[in-house]
Design an enzyme around this catalytic site. Structure first.
Site: not given
Ligand SMILES: CCCCCCCCCCCCC[C@@H](O)CC(=O)SCCNC(=O)CCNC(=O)[C@H](O)C(C)(C)COP(=O)(O)OP(=O)(O)OC[C@H]1O[C@@H](n2cnc3c(N)ncnc32)[C@H](O)[C@@H]1OP(=O)(O)O
Length: 360
Positions: A284, A291
């Protein structure tokens, strides 16, 4: 004339009952009576001394109910006598010396604590049954499970295709594969991520029992990056960061979707459960960092091209670059990471704590 003989009698107790087993086969003309705390038994049958009339009487240690139930089989007569008060007796009869024909029934024998355990298990089972019977059955349960199974299967196949494709290309092309990830993978990723909108719809409609906010953050966050940052800007298509984003996403999904899929048909694999609730820990943050890199790399491109810029009133004569929205998004992104990280951590604890409790 037949004389009355005594059969072998075996006994055991529970907190509420006394069990007697009379060794008499083909018993006939049974007479079993409880009067003034004394049980009298007589019957004709085949006992230790052959075919004869058999009988005995027992004065119980404590009061018992007068109704007795009995069942005679080809080999024996089983008698159940209910105690007047629940409790454990130190012996069966009033007289301290055990009658010679009486012995413990080791097939049914339990000591006090084992009997208590048995009683508690029975009560728990009854409670469970009564709770279950009070919960109304969902008439669409089968349909919902079928739909979820298909949904998870399609996502599993989609993400497996992405993962295998990227891994094979990485082995064959090495670092060169980083540069055209978008061209090879984007269509399938678009398909899977559009479909993933159902992950927000499902809890909202009560099809899945979980919160709406965590999947909303997840789906919104990924689709923002996929459709706006990467999809809209052609300059971003051949950036290596695309590889890392898609790889992080697919690495978790090839375990998450089969986990859900099997849960729909009530199958649990320990290793799969562990992977689903563990590998998000490194993935994660790595996914969010990748991102964030993509968002930062896209800022100058948005500034230069003016794509998605917000026109301002004529008096100001300018437009507001989309990169300002991206600055705000970067903050939201780390807030979203924090919310979902906490959520996943709680889900993990809940999952493994429940499992431990069930094992005892
Ligand atoms: C307006 C919006 C706000 C905008 C804010 C923008 C901020 C953007 C931030 C973006 C951050 C996102 C970054 C992200 O893109 C990066 C990555 O993904 S990196 C790769 C690693 N990622 C992960 O590991 C996350 C994977 N995703 C998830 O785990 C889930 O999507 C999540 C929503 C985070 C958690 O899921 P859930 O709450 O559903 O938890 P459980 O899995 O424990 O499930 C709970 C129970 O529901 C049943 N369930 C759930 N889904 C299904 C299904 N599809 N089919 C069947 N059953 C399902 C599940 O079995 C559990 O039931 P039970 O407890 O009875 O077993």
């Amino acid at each position: 004339m037949m004389q009355t003989l005594t059969p072998h009698v075996y006994w055991a107790q529970r907190h509420g009952e006394i069990y007697l087993r009379v060794e008499l086969s083909d018993a006939r003309n049974l007479l079993i009576l409880v009067e003034e705390n004394t049980l009298t038994f007589s019957a004709q049958g085949h006992g230790a001394k052959g075919e004869n009339e058999y009988g005995f009487s027992l004065e119980f240690l404590k009061p018992v109910k007068t109704e007795v139930s009995h069942r005679s089989t080809q080999r024996q007569v089983n008698i159940t006598v209910r105690k007047q008060e629940h409790g454990w007796w130190e012996r069966l009869t009033m007289q301290e010396r055990k009658p010679v024909f009486l012995a413990p029934d080791f097939d049914r024998w339990l000591d006090e604590s084992d009997a208590e355990l048995e009683l508690r298990e029975k009560e728990e089972k009854l409670n469970r049954i009564s709770v279950e019977s009070r919960i109304p059955k969902d008439p669409y349960l089968g349909l919902k499970k079928g739909y979820l199974f298909m949904y998870n299967l399609v996502q599993f196949l989609g993400f497996s295709w992405i993962f295998v494709n990227m891994t094979v290309r990485l082995f064959i092309l090495g670092q060169d594969s980083f540069y055209d990830t978008f061209h090879t993978i984007a269509d399938m990723m678009y398909f899977c991520q559009i479909l993933a909108v159902l992950e927000v719809v499902n809890p909202a409609l009560g099809i899945v029992q979980t919160g709406v906010v965590p999947p909303l953050i997840q789906v919104f966050g990924r689709n923002f990056v996929l459709f706006i940052i990467l999809g809209v800007l052609e300059d971003m298509h051949n950036k290596p960061v695309v590889f890392f984003i898609f790889y992080a996403w697919s690495c978790i999904e090839i375990f998450r979707y089969p986990f859900y899929m099997l849960a729909c048909i009530d199958i649990k694999w320990t290793l799969l459960t562990w992977l689903r609730y563990t590998i998000w820990m490194p993935l994660y943050p790595l996914g969010v960092i990748a991102e964030a890199v993509a968002v930062i790399q896209s800022m100058p491109v948005f500034d230069e091209t003016g794509v998605l810029s917000v026109p301002l009133p004529k008096a100001l004569g300018l437009s507001l670059s989309f990169s300002y929205v991206l600055h705000l998004y970067l903050v939201l992104m780390f807030l979203g990471l924090f919310i979902n990280f906490r959520h996943l951590y709680k889900q993990r604890r809940r999952r493994f704590r429940t499992k431990k409790r069930k094992a005892y």
